[in-house]
Enzyme design. Structure first.
Site, PDB file in Angstrom:
ATOM      1  N   TYR A 174       0.664  -1.076   0.037  1.00 28.83           N
ATOM      2  CA  TYR A 174       0.071  -0.080   0.018  1.00 28.83           C
ATOM      3  C   TYR A 174       0.974   1.163   0.163  1.00 28.83           C
ATOM      4  O   TYR A 174       1.800   1.294   0.804  1.00 28.83           O
ATOM      5  CB  TYR A 174      -0.732   0.079   1.271  1.00 28.83           C
ATOM      6  CG  TYR A 174      -1.654   1.274   1.152  1.00 28.83           C
ATOM      7  CD1 TYR A 174      -2.944   1.601   0.434  1.00 28.83           C
ATOM      8  CD2 TYR A 174      -1.301   2.330   2.004  1.00 28.83           C
ATOM      9  CE1 TYR A 174      -3.523   2.855   0.389  1.00 28.83           C
ATOM     10  CE2 TYR A 174      -1.977   3.476   2.245  1.00 28.83           C
ATOM     11  CZ  TYR A 174      -3.146   3.609   1.431  1.00 28.83           C
ATOM     12  OH  TYR A 174      -3.739   4.909   1.332  1.00 28.83           O
TER      13      TYR A 174
ATOM     14  N   LYS B 194       3.623  10.159   7.917  1.00 26.95           N
ATOM     15  CA  LYS B 194       2.783   9.696   9.131  1.00 26.95           C
ATOM     16  C   LYS B 194       3.471  10.227  10.460  1.00 26.95           C
ATOM     17  O   LYS B 194       3.406  11.407  10.809  1.00 26.95           O
ATOM     18  CB  LYS B 194       2.489   8.068   9.036  1.00 26.95           C
ATOM     19  CG  LYS B 194       1.593   8.027   8.399  1.00 26.95           C
ATOM     20  CD  LYS B 194       0.849   6.618   8.386  1.00 26.95           C
ATOM     21  CE  LYS B 194      -0.160   6.257   7.415  1.00 26.95           C
ATOM     22  NZ  LYS B 194      -0.074   5.657   6.222  1.00 26.95           N
TER      23      LYS B 194
HETATM   24  C1  LIG Z   1      -0.272   5.862   4.919  1.00 28.74           C
HETATM   25  C2  LIG Z   1       0.635   5.470   3.810  1.00 28.74           C
HETATM   26  C3  LIG Z   1       0.902   6.107   2.603  1.00 28.74           C
HETATM   27  C4  LIG Z   1       0.251   7.513   2.289  1.00 28.74           C
HETATM   28  O1  LIG Z   1       0.461   8.574   3.099  1.00 28.74           O
HETATM   29  P1  LIG Z   1      -0.596   9.668   3.203  1.00 28.74           P
HETATM   30  O2  LIG Z   1      -0.121  10.799   3.793  1.00 28.74           O
HETATM   31  O3  LIG Z   1      -2.091   9.213   3.738  1.00 28.74           O
HETATM   32  O4  LIG Z   1      -0.864  10.274   1.756  1.00 28.74           O
HETATM   33  C5  LIG Z   1       1.796   5.712   1.839  1.00 28.74           C
HETATM   34  N1  LIG Z   1       2.566   4.693   2.041  1.00 28.74           N
HETATM   35  C6  LIG Z   1       2.427   3.897   3.345  1.00 28.74           C
HETATM   36  C7  LIG Z   1       3.142   2.521   3.555  1.00 28.74           C
HETATM   37  C8  LIG Z   1       1.334   4.331   4.082  1.00 28.74           C
HETATM   38  O5  LIG Z   1       1.141   3.555   5.082  1.00 28.74           O
END
Ligand SMILES: *Cc1c(COP(=O)(O)O)cnc(C)c1O
Length: 413
Positions: A135, A262
């Site tokens: 993801y 994050k």
């Molecule tokens: C949450 C996440 C994203 C996307 O980040 P956003 O700030 O929500 O756009 C990309 N890669 C991984 C592994 C994630 O967990």
């Protein structure tokens, strides 16, 4: 209804708890209820909520300046954070490009990878390898390298999938089978592949699958041999989640680009960073303007984000968060691995992450409300029930989250 909520069939939207305050690992609702947050707001709030040291530096920065653009200007918070990120990430990663979210940072790496090759007159290297169950965000190019989950269902007919690779199971035979397949893929297609993008060691939203460092070490060698860039997405795994500061610290190499998001700001503000090797950076240096990287999110290196990120990292180091994560890991092992139920397919634990994989999504129907009734906020993804607490969560709090999960498993038995 004026707010359109994410990942939600709005027709079925029930009453949502209204948060009026958040403190430590707890959310306070308008109706007076106080609940424990088991997933630290999409894994970002690693210090918990209302954390005074972060509040303090933000207030000070607000009184100085909240925002200036990074085009044609610079500022100390951006330079300080970039230096810090270069210092703490694996050796060889030396240049920081800021973005405003994880998905955008992923887009940045994919654009960088394609242009890295086109700047060398290699216009055919435009495809990407990704891992099954990966993801990487919800923007278009990120969807293309993410798994075909229900998140991407509506767009399946327009997404281009290049190459998807499976991670090996724990057996020696499977390991060599997967490596051989990877080798064949590169042998046949290296001339059209720009990069591989993956979540190292732990795949998060795609099902919390854990895999061996030795696989990535091997993958990295083959990518080097066949001239394919490596992009490691640590938006979720970065900042201690897997038990080391970065999941990449389990490996014997650094990728060509590393993506952070994050927890970067301790969950205070949306921000992300791409950190690249000098080899990547240098391909954009030229007397020709068109060799430059033409990308710039409006809020990149926002001074508030940079300031709070710096402080977050400082606290992480000073208060030895890796030790805190170790004790969370120990408690999870002690309390979860004994769970036996024919409704549970597997239990996976690494660092400060625990995932209970149920045999199907059905087994979790009604779980969210059940947990809320028992004063816990938790939100499984599909058939995966996971805990990703703040690193400052008290043992007692973590135990009570686990006991709610045990109660549920007993109930559906
Ligand atoms: C949450 C996440 C994203 C996307 O980040 P956003 O700030 O929500 O756009 C990309 N890669 C991984 C592994 C994630 O967990």
């Amino acid at each position: 209804m004026s707010v359109w909520y994410p990942y939600t069939q709005m027709k079925k939207l029930g009453d949502l708890p209204v948060v009026v305050k958040a403190e430590g690992s707890s959310l306070h609702f308008e109706n007076g209820k106080i609940v424990l947050d088991a997933i630290s707001s999409w894994w970002a709030c690693i210090h918990g909520y209302n954390f005074k040291p972060l509040n303090k530096v933000l207030k000070k920065q607000i009184d100085s300046f909240s925002h200036v653009m990074l085009g044609g200007l610079t500022h100390q918070p951006a330079m300080n954070l970039a230096n810090k990120l270069v210092q703490i990430t694996p050796k060889g990663l030396n240049h920081v490009f800021f973005a405003d979210s994880g998905s955008v940072a992923i887009e940045v790496t994919m654009k960088m990878a394609i242009q890295y090759w086109s700047n060398q007159n290699q216009n055919k290297k435009v495809k990407f390898i990704s891992l099954k169950n990966g993801y990487h965000g919800d923007t278009f190019k990120a969807m293309e390298i993410s798994d075909d989950s229900d998140l991407n269902q509506a767009f399946k007919h327009i997404l281009t999938k290049d190459f998807v690779v499976e991670i090996p199971q724990k057996s020696v035979e499977d390991f060599s089978e997967k490596i051989n397949a990877f080798n064949v893929l590169l042998e046949n297609h290296h001339h059209e592949i720009a990069a591989i993008v993956l979540e190292p060691i732990l795949q998060c939203a795609g099902g919390f699958h854990i895999y061996e460092p030795s696989f990535l070490n091997k993958v990295n060698l083959l990518c080097k041999k066949y001239n394919i860039l490596t992009i490691y997405d640590e938006v979720a795994t970065g900042f201690g989640r897997t038990g080391k500061l970065f999941a990449t610290d389990y490996l014997d190499h650094a990728p060509d680009m590393l993506v952070l998001g994050k927890a970067l700001t301790g969950g205070y503000l949306g921000h992300a960073a791409v950190i690249t090797k000098t080899k990547v950076f240098n391909q954009f240096l030229s007397d020709k303007h068109e060799f430059a990287f033409m990308h710039g999110p409006t809020f990149m290196a926002n001074p508030l984000s940079c300031t709070v990120a710096l402080k977050s990292i400082e606290v992480f180091e000073k208060e030895n968060y890796l030790k805190k994560i170790k004790s969370i890991n120990k408690l999870m092992h002690q309390n979860l691995t004994s769970i036996k139920s024919n409704k549970v397919k597997a239990i996976r634990i690494i660092g400060a992450v625990a995932c209970i994989e149920f045999i199907s999504k059905k087994e979790l129907k009604g779980f969210n409300d059940f947990a809320l009734k028992h004063n816990v906020f938790i939100r499984p993804i599909d058939k995966y029930l996971y805990i990703m607490p703040s690193y400052r969560m008290k043992k007692k709090e973590l135990r009570s989250i686990i006991s709610v999960i045990e109660k549920w498993i007993f109930k559906i038995k």
